[in-house]
Design an enzyme around this catalytic site. Structure first.
Site, PDB file in Angstrom:
ATOM      1  N   GLY B  51       0.871  -1.166   0.000  1.00  0.00           N
ATOM      2  CA  GLY B  51       0.000   0.000   0.000  1.00  0.00           C
ATOM      3  C   GLY B  51       0.905   1.211   0.000  1.00  0.00           C
ATOM      4  N   CYS B  52       0.350   2.366  -0.326  1.00  0.00           N
ATOM      5  CA  CYS B  52       1.172   3.563  -0.358  1.00  0.00           C
ATOM      6  C   CYS B  52       1.504   3.985   1.080  1.00  0.00           C
ATOM      7  CB  CYS B  52       0.421   4.658  -1.080  1.00  0.00           C
ATOM      8  SG  CYS B  52       1.382   6.121  -1.375  1.00  0.00           S
TER       9      CYS B  52
END
Lengths: 414, 137
Positions: B51-52
Protein backbone atom coordinates in the site's frame (compact mmCIF):
# COMPACT_ATOMS: atom_id res chain seq x y z
CA UNK A 1 3.42 39.65 15.11
CA UNK A 2 5.84 41.46 12.91
CA UNK A 3 6.34 45.16 13.19
CA UNK A 4 7.75 45.74 9.74
CA UNK A 5 5.26 47.29 7.39
CA UNK A 6 5.65 47.74 3.71
CA UNK A 7 3.85 50.69 2.22
CA UNK A 8 0.69 49.87 0.35
CA UNK A 9 0.67 46.25 1.50
CA UNK A 10 -2.01 44.60 3.55
CA UNK A 11 -0.83 43.48 6.97
CA UNK A 12 -1.02 39.81 7.74
CA UNK A 13 -3.90 39.98 10.22
CA UNK A 14 -4.52 36.27 10.65
CA UNK A 15 -8.14 36.27 11.83
CA UNK A 16 -9.00 38.63 9.02
CA UNK A 17 -7.23 36.72 6.27
CA UNK A 18 -8.57 33.38 7.53
CA UNK A 19 -12.02 34.69 6.72
CA UNK A 20 -10.87 35.10 3.10
CA UNK A 21 -10.58 31.29 2.91
CA UNK A 22 -14.09 29.82 3.28
CA UNK A 23 -12.92 26.24 3.79
CA UNK A 24 -10.94 27.12 6.92
CA UNK A 25 -14.20 27.70 8.74
CA UNK A 26 -15.40 24.10 8.45
CA UNK A 27 -15.29 21.22 10.86
CA UNK A 28 -13.90 17.72 10.30
CA UNK A 29 -15.08 14.79 12.45
CA UNK A 30 -16.90 17.34 14.60
CA UNK A 31 -13.75 19.39 15.36
CA UNK A 32 -12.61 22.70 13.92
CA UNK A 33 -10.28 21.88 11.06
CA UNK A 34 -6.53 22.35 11.52
CA UNK A 35 -5.20 22.24 7.98
CA UNK A 36 -1.49 21.41 7.97
CA UNK A 37 -1.36 19.76 4.54
CA UNK A 38 -0.54 22.85 2.53
CA UNK A 39 2.44 21.21 0.85
CA UNK A 40 -0.04 18.92 -0.88
CA UNK A 41 -2.41 21.74 -1.81
CA UNK A 42 -3.41 25.08 -0.33
CA UNK A 43 -6.94 26.27 0.33
CA UNK A 44 -8.40 28.91 -1.97
CA UNK A 45 -9.28 32.50 -1.12
CA UNK A 46 -12.79 33.68 -1.95
CA UNK A 47 -11.34 35.87 -4.68
CA UNK A 48 -10.21 32.79 -6.62
CA UNK A 49 -13.48 30.96 -6.06
CA UNK A 50 -15.49 34.02 -7.17
CA UNK A 51 -13.28 34.47 -10.24
CA UNK A 52 -13.95 30.89 -11.32
CA UNK A 53 -17.68 31.22 -10.70
CA UNK A 54 -17.86 34.53 -12.54
CA UNK A 55 -15.88 33.15 -15.46
CA UNK A 56 -18.25 30.23 -16.01
CA UNK A 57 -21.36 32.32 -15.25
CA UNK A 58 -20.56 35.34 -17.39
CA UNK A 59 -17.33 35.12 -19.38
CA UNK A 60 -16.83 31.60 -20.71
CA UNK A 61 -15.58 31.38 -24.32
CA UNK A 62 -12.69 29.78 -26.16
CA UNK A 63 -9.62 31.96 -26.53
CA UNK A 64 -7.18 33.07 -29.24
CA UNK A 65 -9.60 32.35 -32.07
CA UNK A 66 -12.92 34.15 -31.83
CA UNK A 67 -13.82 37.54 -33.20
CA UNK A 68 -16.78 37.78 -30.89
CA UNK A 69 -16.90 39.83 -27.71
CA UNK A 70 -16.74 36.99 -25.18
CA UNK A 71 -13.82 35.28 -26.87
CA UNK A 72 -11.83 38.48 -26.94
CA UNK A 73 -12.64 39.19 -23.32
CA UNK A 74 -11.60 35.67 -22.27
CA UNK A 75 -8.40 35.93 -24.31
CA UNK A 76 -7.54 39.22 -22.63
CA UNK A 77 -8.19 37.77 -19.18
CA UNK A 78 -6.06 34.70 -19.89
CA UNK A 79 -3.18 36.76 -21.29
CA UNK A 80 -3.45 39.20 -18.37
CA UNK A 81 -3.00 36.20 -16.06
CA UNK A 82 0.16 35.28 -17.95
CA UNK A 83 1.50 38.80 -17.34
CA UNK A 84 0.66 38.48 -13.64
CA UNK A 85 2.69 35.27 -13.46
CA UNK A 86 5.60 36.91 -15.28
CA UNK A 87 5.51 39.84 -12.84
CA UNK A 88 5.20 37.61 -9.81
CA UNK A 89 8.37 35.66 -10.53
CA UNK A 90 10.29 38.52 -12.14
CA UNK A 91 10.39 37.12 -15.68
CA UNK A 92 11.67 39.48 -18.37
CA UNK A 93 8.63 38.91 -20.59
CA UNK A 94 5.31 37.06 -20.62
CA UNK A 95 6.56 35.18 -23.69
CA UNK A 96 8.66 33.23 -21.19
CA UNK A 97 5.59 31.95 -19.31
CA UNK A 98 4.08 28.68 -20.56
CA UNK A 99 0.87 27.52 -18.90
CA UNK A 100 0.88 23.78 -18.19
CA UNK A 101 -1.18 21.35 -16.10
CA UNK A 102 1.19 21.67 -13.15
CA UNK A 103 4.76 21.16 -12.00
CA UNK A 104 4.89 17.56 -13.24
CA UNK A 105 3.62 18.58 -16.66
CA UNK A 106 6.16 21.42 -16.84
CA UNK A 107 9.05 19.07 -16.05
CA UNK A 108 7.84 16.56 -18.62
CA UNK A 109 7.63 19.31 -21.22
CA UNK A 110 11.28 20.20 -20.60
CA UNK A 111 12.31 16.52 -20.48
CA UNK A 112 10.78 15.95 -23.91
CA UNK A 113 11.43 19.25 -25.69
CA UNK A 114 14.78 20.26 -24.26
CA UNK A 115 15.65 16.56 -23.94
CA UNK A 116 15.32 16.20 -27.72
CA UNK A 117 18.63 18.03 -28.14
CA UNK A 118 20.55 15.65 -25.86
CA UNK A 119 22.81 12.86 -27.05
CA UNK A 120 24.09 9.54 -25.76
CA UNK A 121 26.50 10.02 -22.86
CA UNK A 122 25.18 13.47 -21.92
CA UNK A 123 24.57 13.73 -18.20
CA UNK A 124 21.56 14.97 -16.24
CA UNK A 125 22.19 15.87 -12.64
CA UNK A 126 19.42 15.67 -10.05
CA UNK A 127 19.54 15.41 -6.25
CA UNK A 128 18.60 12.82 -3.64
CA UNK A 129 15.94 15.23 -2.36
CA UNK A 130 13.81 15.31 -5.50
CA UNK A 131 10.12 14.55 -5.73
CA UNK A 132 9.39 11.57 -8.00
CA UNK A 133 8.19 14.05 -10.63
CA UNK A 134 11.73 15.44 -10.86
CA UNK A 135 13.25 11.95 -11.09
CA UNK A 136 11.09 9.80 -13.34
CA UNK A 137 10.86 12.13 -16.40
CA UNK A 138 14.70 12.24 -16.46
CA UNK A 139 14.96 8.47 -16.13
CA UNK A 140 12.59 8.16 -19.08
CA UNK A 141 14.69 10.68 -21.03
CA UNK A 142 17.85 8.70 -20.22
CA UNK A 143 16.22 5.55 -21.57
CA UNK A 144 15.16 7.30 -24.78
CA UNK A 145 18.41 9.09 -25.44
CA UNK A 146 21.08 7.02 -23.72
CA UNK A 147 21.86 9.87 -21.32
CA UNK A 148 23.23 9.23 -17.84
CA UNK A 149 21.43 10.25 -14.65
CA UNK A 150 23.65 11.38 -11.77
CA UNK A 151 22.42 12.06 -8.25
CA UNK A 152 23.80 14.60 -5.75
CA UNK A 153 23.91 12.78 -2.39
CA UNK A 154 22.48 14.09 0.89
CA UNK A 155 23.77 13.98 4.44
CA UNK A 156 21.97 12.88 7.60
CA UNK A 157 20.67 16.38 8.23
CA UNK A 158 18.93 16.32 4.87
CA UNK A 159 21.31 18.74 3.16
CA UNK A 160 22.89 18.18 -0.22
CA UNK A 161 26.62 17.51 0.03
CA UNK A 162 28.11 20.41 -1.88
CA UNK A 163 31.59 18.90 -2.33
CA UNK A 164 29.99 15.86 -3.97
CA UNK A 165 27.91 18.14 -6.18
CA UNK A 166 31.05 19.86 -7.41
CA UNK A 167 32.71 16.52 -8.13
CA UNK A 168 29.70 15.41 -10.20
CA UNK A 169 29.78 18.50 -12.42
CA UNK A 170 31.62 18.26 -15.71
CA UNK A 171 31.29 19.41 -19.29
CA UNK A 172 29.13 16.32 -19.85
CA UNK A 173 26.52 17.82 -17.49
CA UNK A 174 23.82 19.20 -19.77
CA UNK A 175 21.13 19.85 -17.20
CA UNK A 176 20.87 20.31 -13.46
CA UNK A 177 17.27 19.66 -12.31
CA UNK A 178 16.95 20.68 -8.67
CA UNK A 179 14.21 21.37 -6.17
CA UNK A 180 14.36 24.78 -4.52
CA UNK A 181 12.70 23.41 -1.37
CA UNK A 182 12.35 19.70 -0.56
CA UNK A 183 8.67 18.77 -0.37
CA UNK A 184 9.21 16.08 2.21
CA UNK A 185 11.83 17.69 4.49
CA UNK A 186 11.42 21.41 3.83
CA UNK A 187 15.17 21.83 3.25
CA UNK A 188 16.04 24.91 1.21
CA UNK A 189 18.78 24.10 -1.27
CA UNK A 190 21.40 26.80 -1.93
CA UNK A 191 20.11 27.13 -5.48
CA UNK A 192 21.77 30.42 -6.29
CA UNK A 193 25.28 29.06 -5.69
CA UNK A 194 24.46 25.74 -7.30
CA UNK A 195 23.10 27.41 -10.43
CA UNK A 196 26.27 29.48 -10.71
CA UNK A 197 28.49 26.41 -10.38
CA UNK A 198 26.47 24.48 -12.98
CA UNK A 199 26.77 27.49 -15.35
CA UNK A 200 30.57 27.27 -15.15
CA UNK A 201 30.26 23.96 -17.00
CA UNK A 202 27.71 25.28 -19.48
CA UNK A 203 24.84 23.26 -18.02
CA UNK A 204 21.23 24.41 -18.19
CA UNK A 205 19.37 24.55 -14.88
CA UNK A 206 15.75 23.69 -14.04
CA UNK A 207 14.50 24.74 -10.61
CA UNK A 208 11.47 22.91 -9.21
CA UNK A 209 9.69 25.69 -7.36
CA UNK A 210 6.59 23.71 -6.35
CA UNK A 211 7.43 24.21 -2.66
CA UNK A 212 9.11 27.61 -2.80
CA UNK A 213 7.09 30.03 -4.91
CA UNK A 214 4.28 30.26 -2.29
CA UNK A 215 6.68 30.83 0.61
CA UNK A 216 9.38 33.22 -0.56
CA UNK A 217 10.12 35.94 -3.10
CA UNK A 218 11.19 34.51 -6.43
CA UNK A 219 13.11 36.43 -9.06
CA UNK A 220 14.03 34.14 -11.92
CA UNK A 221 16.34 36.71 -13.55
CA UNK A 222 18.25 37.16 -10.32
CA UNK A 223 18.41 33.38 -9.79
CA UNK A 224 19.62 33.02 -13.38
CA UNK A 225 17.95 29.64 -13.89
CA UNK A 226 16.92 28.51 -17.38
CA UNK A 227 13.65 26.97 -16.22
CA UNK A 228 11.52 27.49 -13.12
CA UNK A 229 8.40 25.37 -12.64
CA UNK A 230 5.50 25.41 -10.19
CA UNK A 231 1.86 24.43 -9.66
CA UNK A 232 -1.10 26.78 -9.33
CA UNK A 233 -2.90 24.81 -6.64
CA UNK A 234 -0.03 25.03 -4.17
CA UNK A 235 -0.08 28.82 -4.36
CA UNK A 236 -3.77 29.35 -3.55
CA UNK A 237 -4.89 28.87 -7.17
CA UNK A 238 -6.94 26.15 -8.86
CA UNK A 239 -5.77 22.61 -9.62
CA UNK A 240 -4.92 21.64 -13.18
CA UNK A 241 -2.82 24.68 -14.00
CA UNK A 242 0.89 25.21 -13.61
CA UNK A 243 3.73 27.24 -14.98
CA UNK A 244 6.88 26.64 -16.94
CA UNK A 245 9.12 29.68 -16.98
CA UNK A 246 11.93 29.40 -19.52
CA UNK A 247 14.49 31.90 -20.74
CA UNK A 248 13.29 33.14 -24.10
CA UNK A 249 16.44 32.13 -25.97
CA UNK A 250 16.33 28.64 -24.46
CA UNK A 251 12.63 28.13 -25.19
CA UNK A 252 13.10 29.47 -28.74
CA UNK A 253 15.67 26.78 -29.45
CA UNK A 254 13.38 23.99 -28.24
CA UNK A 255 10.95 22.12 -30.47
CA UNK A 256 7.40 21.55 -29.21
CA UNK A 257 6.53 18.06 -27.99
CA UNK A 258 2.78 18.28 -28.34
CA UNK A 259 1.16 19.24 -31.60
CA UNK A 260 -2.34 20.53 -32.19
CA UNK A 261 -4.38 23.68 -32.45
CA UNK A 262 -3.15 27.02 -31.14
CA UNK A 263 0.52 26.04 -31.31
CA UNK A 264 0.79 26.44 -35.11
CA UNK A 265 1.30 29.32 -37.50
CA UNK A 266 0.43 27.51 -40.73
CA UNK A 267 -0.55 23.91 -41.37
CA UNK A 268 0.07 22.32 -44.77
CA UNK A 269 0.28 18.61 -45.40
CA UNK A 270 3.76 19.22 -46.76
CA UNK A 271 4.99 21.32 -43.83
CA UNK A 272 3.65 22.97 -40.71
CA UNK A 273 5.22 25.99 -39.08
CA UNK A 274 4.94 26.63 -35.37
CA UNK A 275 3.50 29.60 -33.56
CA UNK A 276 5.77 31.88 -31.58
CA UNK A 277 6.37 31.82 -27.83
CA UNK A 278 4.64 31.05 -25.59
CA UNK A 279 1.94 29.52 -27.80
CA UNK A 280 4.12 26.96 -29.53
CA UNK A 281 4.17 24.97 -26.29
CA UNK A 282 0.44 25.24 -25.61
CA UNK A 283 -1.28 22.82 -27.97
CA UNK A 284 -5.06 22.63 -27.80
CA UNK A 285 -7.54 24.64 -25.75
CA UNK A 286 -5.75 25.39 -22.49
CA UNK A 287 -7.13 25.39 -18.95
CA UNK A 288 -8.49 28.90 -19.44
CA UNK A 289 -10.27 29.24 -16.11
CA UNK A 290 -7.26 27.69 -14.40
CA UNK A 291 -4.96 30.37 -15.78
CA UNK A 292 -7.37 33.16 -14.88
CA UNK A 293 -7.90 31.63 -11.42
CA UNK A 294 -4.14 31.47 -10.89
CA UNK A 295 -3.95 35.13 -11.86
CA UNK A 296 -6.54 35.90 -9.18
CA UNK A 297 -4.54 33.93 -6.61
CA UNK A 298 -1.40 35.92 -7.44
CA UNK A 299 -3.40 39.17 -7.23
CA UNK A 300 -4.49 38.11 -3.76
CA UNK A 301 -0.99 37.16 -2.65
CA UNK A 302 0.40 40.41 -4.07
CA UNK A 303 -1.75 42.36 -1.60
CA UNK A 304 0.69 41.17 1.05
CA UNK A 305 4.41 41.55 1.56
CA UNK A 306 6.04 38.20 0.71
CA UNK A 307 8.74 38.84 3.31
CA UNK A 308 6.08 39.10 5.99
CA UNK A 309 4.45 35.87 4.81
CA UNK A 310 7.82 34.11 4.81
CA UNK A 311 8.69 35.34 8.31
CA UNK A 312 5.24 34.43 9.65
CA UNK A 313 5.30 30.91 8.20
CA UNK A 314 8.84 30.42 9.48
CA UNK A 315 7.75 31.37 12.99
CA UNK A 316 4.79 28.94 12.94
CA UNK A 317 7.05 26.18 11.60
CA UNK A 318 9.81 26.89 14.13
CA UNK A 319 7.24 26.89 16.94
CA UNK A 320 6.00 23.46 15.89
CA UNK A 321 9.59 22.25 15.59
CA UNK A 322 10.35 23.43 19.14
CA UNK A 323 7.17 21.79 20.53
CA UNK A 324 7.96 18.51 18.79
CA UNK A 325 11.43 18.39 20.35
CA UNK A 326 9.75 18.37 23.79
CA UNK A 327 8.12 15.01 23.05
CA UNK A 328 9.90 11.80 23.93
CA UNK A 329 11.00 9.73 20.98
CA UNK A 330 10.36 12.37 18.30
CA UNK A 331 12.83 12.65 15.49
CA UNK A 332 12.56 15.53 13.08
CA UNK A 333 13.79 14.75 9.57
CA UNK A 334 15.52 17.65 7.88
CA UNK A 335 17.51 19.39 10.59
CA UNK A 336 19.06 22.16 8.56
CA UNK A 337 18.62 25.78 9.62
CA UNK A 338 17.52 26.49 6.07
CA UNK A 339 13.96 25.20 6.03
CA UNK A 340 10.69 26.47 4.59
CA UNK A 341 7.09 25.49 5.10
CA UNK A 342 7.51 21.92 6.38
CA UNK A 343 8.16 19.91 9.55
CA UNK A 344 8.59 16.20 8.87
CA UNK A 345 8.87 13.82 11.82
CA UNK A 346 8.32 10.40 13.34
CA UNK A 347 7.62 9.21 16.86
CA UNK A 348 9.71 6.19 17.83
CA UNK A 349 7.78 2.94 17.61
CA UNK A 350 4.74 4.46 15.92
CA UNK A 351 3.90 4.04 12.24
CA UNK A 352 3.16 7.35 10.46
CA UNK A 353 -0.11 5.97 9.05
CA UNK A 354 -1.38 5.29 12.59
CA UNK A 355 -0.44 8.78 13.77
CA UNK A 356 -2.07 10.38 10.73
CA UNK A 357 -5.27 8.39 11.26
CA UNK A 358 -5.63 9.40 14.91
CA UNK A 359 -4.75 13.04 14.11
CA UNK A 360 -7.42 13.03 11.39
CA UNK A 361 -10.03 11.81 13.88
CA UNK A 362 -9.25 14.97 15.86
CA UNK A 363 -9.73 17.28 12.89
CA UNK A 364 -6.02 17.67 12.11
CA UNK A 365 -5.05 17.22 8.46
CA UNK A 366 -1.44 16.20 7.81
CA UNK A 367 0.22 14.12 5.16
CA UNK A 368 1.74 10.75 6.03
CA UNK A 369 3.80 8.39 3.92
CA UNK A 370 6.75 8.80 1.62
CA UNK A 371 5.52 12.07 0.05
CA UNK A 372 6.58 10.86 -3.40
CA UNK A 373 10.20 10.86 -2.27
CA UNK A 374 10.97 7.17 -1.77
CA UNK A 375 14.75 7.67 -2.13
CA UNK A 376 14.72 9.94 0.96
CA UNK A 377 12.76 7.34 2.96
CA UNK A 378 15.20 4.64 1.80
CA UNK A 379 18.09 6.85 2.92
CA UNK A 380 16.68 7.05 6.45
CA UNK A 381 15.31 3.47 6.24
CA UNK A 382 11.85 4.53 7.33
CA UNK A 383 8.43 3.78 5.80
CA UNK A 384 7.52 7.45 5.69
CA UNK A 385 7.07 10.47 7.91
CA UNK A 386 4.29 12.62 9.28
CA UNK A 387 4.50 15.95 7.47
CA UNK A 388 2.97 19.18 8.72
CA UNK A 389 3.17 21.90 6.08
CA UNK A 390 2.16 25.51 6.41
CA UNK A 391 0.54 28.36 4.54
CA UNK A 392 0.07 32.07 5.14
CA UNK A 393 -3.16 31.50 7.11
CA UNK A 394 -1.82 29.05 9.70
CA UNK A 395 -1.38 30.30 13.26
CA UNK A 396 0.42 29.28 16.41
CA UNK A 397 -2.86 28.45 18.16
CA UNK A 398 -3.31 25.71 15.57
CA UNK A 399 0.09 24.33 16.52
CA UNK A 400 -1.20 24.07 20.12
CA UNK A 401 -4.27 22.13 18.92
CA UNK A 402 -2.00 19.96 16.80
CA UNK A 403 0.27 19.23 19.76
CA UNK A 404 -2.65 18.24 21.99
CA UNK A 405 -3.96 15.94 19.27
CA UNK A 406 -0.48 14.49 18.77
CA UNK A 407 0.04 13.82 22.47
CA UNK A 408 -3.29 12.04 22.61
CA UNK A 409 -2.41 9.97 19.54
CA UNK A 410 0.98 9.02 20.96
CA UNK A 411 -0.64 7.97 24.24
CA UNK A 412 -3.09 5.72 22.37
CA UNK A 413 -0.51 4.19 20.07
CA UNK A 414 2.47 3.67 22.39
CA UNK B 1 -19.66 -22.75 15.13
CA UNK B 2 -20.88 -19.35 14.02
CA UNK B 3 -21.71 -18.69 10.40
CA UNK B 4 -19.91 -15.96 8.51
CA UNK B 5 -22.94 -13.71 8.91
CA UNK B 6 -23.14 -14.42 12.65
CA UNK B 7 -19.48 -13.51 13.01
CA UNK B 8 -20.13 -10.20 11.23
CA UNK B 9 -23.07 -9.48 13.57
CA UNK B 10 -20.81 -10.33 16.50
CA UNK B 11 -18.26 -7.71 15.42
CA UNK B 12 -20.99 -5.11 14.80
CA UNK B 13 -22.37 -5.71 18.31
CA UNK B 14 -18.91 -5.49 19.84
CA UNK B 15 -18.32 -2.10 18.21
CA UNK B 16 -21.77 -0.76 19.08
CA UNK B 17 -20.64 -0.58 22.72
CA UNK B 18 -18.23 2.24 21.96
CA UNK B 19 -19.43 5.74 22.54
CA UNK B 20 -16.90 7.68 20.51
CA UNK B 21 -14.21 7.31 17.88
CA UNK B 22 -11.48 7.19 20.49
CA UNK B 23 -12.77 4.08 22.21
CA UNK B 24 -13.30 2.48 18.83
CA UNK B 25 -9.74 3.16 17.74
CA UNK B 26 -8.37 2.11 21.13
CA UNK B 27 -10.14 -1.21 20.65
CA UNK B 28 -8.74 -1.56 17.13
CA UNK B 29 -5.26 -0.85 18.44
CA UNK B 30 -5.68 -3.56 21.11
CA UNK B 31 -6.89 -6.02 18.47
CA UNK B 32 -3.89 -5.10 16.35
CA UNK B 33 -1.50 -5.77 19.20
CA UNK B 34 -3.06 -9.21 19.77
CA UNK B 35 -2.86 -10.29 16.15
CA UNK B 36 -0.49 -13.22 15.68
CA UNK B 37 2.50 -11.94 13.80
CA UNK B 38 3.94 -13.41 10.66
CA UNK B 39 7.53 -14.58 11.17
CA UNK B 40 9.98 -12.06 9.73
CA UNK B 41 11.38 -14.73 7.38
CA UNK B 42 7.89 -15.23 5.96
CA UNK B 43 7.54 -11.54 5.14
CA UNK B 44 8.59 -12.17 1.58
CA UNK B 45 7.73 -10.29 -1.59
CA UNK B 46 5.10 -12.83 -2.66
CA UNK B 47 3.21 -12.37 0.61
CA UNK B 48 3.48 -8.58 0.53
CA UNK B 49 0.56 -6.41 -0.43
CA UNK B 50 2.03 -3.00 -1.05
CA UNK B 51 0.00 0.00 0.00
CA UNK B 52 1.17 3.56 -0.36
CA UNK B 53 0.71 4.21 3.37
CA UNK B 54 1.10 0.88 5.10
CA UNK B 55 2.06 -2.62 4.05
CA UNK B 56 0.27 -5.89 4.62
CA UNK B 57 1.61 -9.44 4.51
CA UNK B 58 -0.86 -12.26 3.97
CA UNK B 59 -0.41 -15.98 4.22
CA UNK B 60 -3.18 -18.38 3.39
CA UNK B 61 -3.78 -22.08 3.29
CA UNK B 62 -6.55 -24.64 3.47
CA UNK B 63 -7.14 -27.31 6.06
CA UNK B 64 -10.12 -29.69 6.18
CA UNK B 65 -11.76 -27.66 3.44
CA UNK B 66 -11.59 -24.41 5.45
CA UNK B 67 -9.54 -21.31 4.67
CA UNK B 68 -6.77 -20.34 7.09
CA UNK B 69 -5.41 -16.81 6.94
CA UNK B 70 -2.54 -15.22 8.84
CA UNK B 71 -1.65 -11.58 8.25
CA UNK B 72 0.48 -8.77 9.52
CA UNK B 73 1.06 -5.09 8.87
CA UNK B 74 3.59 -2.46 9.83
CA UNK B 75 0.77 -0.14 11.00
CA UNK B 76 -1.18 -1.06 14.11
CA UNK B 77 -4.58 0.30 13.02
CA UNK B 78 -4.29 -1.59 9.77
CA UNK B 79 -3.48 -4.69 11.85
CA UNK B 80 -6.58 -4.14 13.97
CA UNK B 81 -8.80 -4.09 10.91
CA UNK B 82 -6.99 -7.13 9.50
CA UNK B 83 -7.70 -9.05 12.69
CA UNK B 84 -11.43 -8.38 12.20
CA UNK B 85 -11.28 -9.61 8.62
CA UNK B 86 -9.48 -12.75 9.70
CA UNK B 87 -11.97 -13.37 12.50
CA UNK B 88 -14.81 -13.23 9.98
CA UNK B 89 -13.18 -15.15 7.12
CA UNK B 90 -11.08 -17.81 8.86
CA UNK B 91 -12.49 -21.33 9.04
CA UNK B 92 -14.87 -20.58 6.19
CA UNK B 93 -15.13 -22.62 3.01
CA UNK B 94 -13.39 -21.15 -0.02
CA UNK B 95 -16.81 -20.61 -1.60
CA UNK B 96 -18.08 -18.48 1.32
CA UNK B 97 -14.88 -16.43 1.41
CA UNK B 98 -15.06 -15.78 -2.32
CA UNK B 99 -18.62 -14.52 -2.22
CA UNK B 100 -18.58 -12.86 1.23
CA UNK B 101 -20.21 -9.43 1.46
CA UNK B 102 -18.18 -7.83 4.24
CA UNK B 103 -20.80 -5.29 5.26
CA UNK B 104 -19.62 -5.13 8.88
CA UNK B 105 -16.78 -2.78 7.90
CA UNK B 106 -19.27 -0.19 6.72
CA UNK B 107 -21.53 -0.74 9.72
CA UNK B 108 -18.80 -0.19 12.29
CA UNK B 109 -17.80 3.01 10.51
CA UNK B 110 -14.47 1.90 9.11
CA UNK B 111 -15.43 1.94 5.42
CA UNK B 112 -13.12 4.94 4.91
CA UNK B 113 -10.24 2.57 5.47
CA UNK B 114 -11.32 0.52 2.48
CA UNK B 115 -11.42 3.35 0.01
CA UNK B 116 -8.67 3.06 -2.58
CA UNK B 117 -7.47 6.55 -1.64
CA UNK B 118 -6.50 5.35 1.85
CA UNK B 119 -3.85 3.27 0.16
CA UNK B 120 -3.29 1.23 3.29
CA UNK B 121 -3.34 -2.09 1.46
CA UNK B 122 -6.62 -3.28 3.02
CA UNK B 123 -8.69 -3.20 -0.13
CA UNK B 124 -6.01 -5.15 -1.97
CA UNK B 125 -5.81 -7.54 0.96
CA UNK B 126 -9.51 -8.40 0.74
CA UNK B 127 -9.12 -8.94 -3.00
CA UNK B 128 -6.13 -11.18 -2.34
CA UNK B 129 -8.04 -13.20 0.31
CA UNK B 130 -10.85 -13.81 -2.16
CA UNK B 131 -8.42 -14.75 -4.94
CA UNK B 132 -6.66 -17.22 -2.65
CA UNK B 133 -10.06 -18.71 -1.82
CA UNK B 134 -10.98 -18.94 -5.51
CA UNK B 135 -7.77 -20.82 -6.20
CA UNK B 136 -8.91 -23.47 -3.74
CA UNK B 137 -12.29 -24.03 -5.40
Amino acid sequence: MLETEVKGKRKLELEEIRRDFPLLGREVHGRPLVYFDNGATTQKPKRVIDTIERYYSLENANIHRGVHYLSQQATTAYEEARKKVANFIGAASDREIIFTKGTTDSINLVAFSFGESLKEGDEILISHLEHHSNIVPWQMLCERKGCVLKVIPMNDRGELIQEEFEKLLSTRTKLLALSHVSNSLGIVNPVREMIRKARDYGARVLIDGAQSVQHTTIDVVDLDCDFYVFSGHKIYGPTGVGVLYGKESVLDAMTPYQGGGDMIKTVRFEKTTYNELPFKFEAGTPNIVGGIGLGAALDYLSEFDMHEIEAHEASVSAYLGACLKEIDGVRIYGESEQKLGVQSFLVEGIHPFDLGTILDQQGVAVRTGHHCTQPIMDFYQIPGTVRASFAMYNKKEEVDVFMNALERAVKMLK
Amino acid sequence: MMTLEEKQQDVIEEFSLFEDWMEKYEHLIELGKDLPLIDPEKKTEDRLIQGCQSQVWLESGISDGKMQFTADSDAIITKGIISLLIRVLNQESPESVAKADLHFIREIGLHDHLSPTRSNGLLSMIKRMKMEALRQI
